[in-house]
Design an enzyme around this catalytic site. Structure first.
Site, PDB file in Angstrom:
ATOM      1  N   HIS A 152       0.829  -1.205   0.000  1.00 52.93           N
ATOM      2  CA  HIS A 152       0.000   0.000   0.000  1.00 52.93           C
ATOM      3  C   HIS A 152       0.862   1.253   0.000  1.00 52.93           C
ATOM      4  O   HIS A 152       2.093   1.198   0.064  1.00 52.93           O
ATOM      5  CB  HIS A 152      -0.962   0.004   1.191  1.00 52.93           C
ATOM      6  CG  HIS A 152      -0.289   0.004   2.539  1.00 52.93           C
ATOM      7  ND1 HIS A 152       0.398   1.095   3.035  1.00 52.93           N
ATOM      8  CD2 HIS A 152      -0.193  -0.939   3.500  1.00 52.93           C
ATOM      9  CE1 HIS A 152       0.878   0.811   4.234  1.00 52.93           C
ATOM     10  NE2 HIS A 152       0.538  -0.422   4.531  1.00 52.93           N
ATOM     11  N   CYS A 160       3.298  -4.770   6.671  1.00 50.59           N
ATOM     12  CA  CYS A 160       3.001  -4.623   5.245  1.00 50.59           C
ATOM     13  C   CYS A 160       4.256  -4.214   4.481  1.00 50.59           C
ATOM     14  O   CYS A 160       5.297  -3.938   5.062  1.00 50.59           O
ATOM     15  CB  CYS A 160       1.908  -3.567   5.049  1.00 50.59           C
ATOM     16  SG  CYS A 160       0.328  -3.992   5.834  1.00 50.59           S
TER      17      CYS A 160
END
Length: 430
Positions: A152, A160
């Site tokens: 992202h 992430c």
């Protein structure tokens, strides 16, 4: 005369184009983006694709290399072989080298993941997001768990792979175009580092080494064929490019069915492995008596602290392990650890916890007996790792609880998980 002026103008234009080749193509002004979901790829990338004989909507593959902090987009040429079309510096990834094991461990996934259109999240709070598909069949079979593990924007990570908004705008466009071209599943390969002989020898003492050797088989298959390998799971392990030779199916927790490797691939792998073995033996000699110190996340952040100046506080680049890590002699490493223990004891802090946080899983033991003991410990591929809470002993011989990082705070719109579809063998790809 006019023709001369035109030729001169073309020459200047070509020269300027050459200069622009060195510019970051992700420097687009986001304020000018009217529809981020439909934003086309930059003209520079489209020109590169045309030069490499890559149809605009041909399949892609995503490869992540943690230690280098790289995210690569590989794209199929007209001959079905894949080539890198763009490489990005990962802005932030949390934890250390090694796979994600459980919710809240701040680790970013490693392994092979299958991404479908349903994994695209245009409504992410972090500009745009692509769900990594963790946990996959291998993770589930080995008791690993976690949720909302994404690629992202926003440059802030808790498990992430976080990019800048400008970067994820392009990455999202690559995936969108490939899906529209008919690709049903994009393979995501996440590795701790480039799995060559040099790096494998440098990390040979890491507790994740057995897991890395397993996923290296998939890495090698791709390096040879330049096509994403067919990935299956049986006996709680990955298997690559295997053909069924009888009745049976691949089931993650069950015995592997009768299977074989295509003869041509067997020959290519054999040749590849011979070259690798020679290089690995040479690398072992090079790193004999040496220890690679893998930095903590805080140490990685310190190296790139200048990048945060003038930006929003949420912007948190972490830098790469190669920048902040270092190769040390065993004696220097031992001295450093002893000093940290002494400093921790002086502050009434559990010395062993400091050792665990600073040295990480890839530090060598300080004695031959201790090394032999570590060799017998379960590796990260053992299912028990996921369930067992880490415990260590303090300098006084008492059990000390190792603090577990807070749960991943990122919240995303729910992305439906789809069952991975049956894939064609790699030689029939696309």
């Amino acid at each position: 005369m006019r023709l001369k002026h035109i030729a001169f103008a073309l020459l200047v234009a070509t020269a300027l184009t050459g200069c622009n080749d060195t510019l970051d193509t992700t420097s687009i002004d986001l304020k000018s983006v009217k529809n981020k979901v439909e934003q086309p790829l930059p003209a520079k990338i489209l020109a590169d694709m045309q030069a490499k004989n890559m149809p605009r909507q041909s399949p892609i593959m995503i490869r992540i290399l943690k230690e280098e902090g790289k995210l690569e987009i590989w794209k199929a040429r007209a001959d079905n072989r894949f080539e890198v079309i763009k490489s990005y510096d990962i802005c932030a990834w949390s934890g250390k080298l090694g796979p994600k094991v459980k919710e809240g461990d701040r680790q970013a996934p490693e392994g092979f993941y299958s991404l479908t259109p349903a994994h695209l999240n245009p409504n992410s709070k972090y500009y745009l997001a692509i769900n990594t598909g963790f946990p996959n069949r291998y993770d589930a079979a080995n008791g690993r768990n976690g949720s909302n593990l994404m690629i992202h924007g926003a440059c802030s990570s808790s498990g992430c792979y976080s990019m800048t908004d400008e970067q994820v705008l392009e990455i999202y466009a690559f995936a969108r175009d490939a899906f529209r071209g008919g690709q049903t599943s994009v393979q995501l390969q996440a590795f701790p580092f480039r799995m060559d002989a040099e790096n494998m020898a440098r990390h040979r003492d890491n507790q994740n080494f057995a897991f890395w050797k397993m996923i290296k088989e998939g890495y090698d298959n791709f390096e040879i064929t330049k096509r994403p390998p067919e990935v299956n799971v049986c006996e709680k392990k990955y298997v690559f490019n295997q053909q069924l030779t009888g009745n049976g199916t691949f089931a993650p927790a069950s015995a592997c069915p009768p299977m074989s490797t295509a003869p041509a691939l067997v020959s290519a792998l054999s040749s590849y492995e011979k070259t690798y073995d020679v290089a690995y033996t040479k690398a072992l000699d090079k790193y004999d008596g040496k220890v690679w110190y893998e930095p903590t996340e805080a140490e990685r952040k310190a190296v790139v602290s200048e990048k945060r100046k003038g930006r929003d506080i949420a912007y948190a680049p972490t830098g790469t392990s190669l920048e902040a890590g270092k190769l040390m002699s065993e004696s220097d490493f031992k001295d450093m650890m002893e000093k940290r223990m002494a400093a921790a004891q002086a502050k009434n802090a559990p010395a062993s916890s400091v050792m665990l946080a600073s040295a990480g899983p890839n530090s060598r033991a300080t004695s031959a007996a201790e090394r032999m003991r570590q060799d017998r410990l379960p590796t990260a591929t053992t299912p028990a790792i996921a369930a067992a809470a880490p415990t260590v002993m303090s300098a006084q011989g008492k059990p000390v609880a190792v603090p577990v990082p807070a749960q991943n705070p990122l919240a995303y719109a729910a992305v439906p998980q789809q069952t991975e579809e049956a894939k064609k063998p790699f030689w029939k790809f696309w």
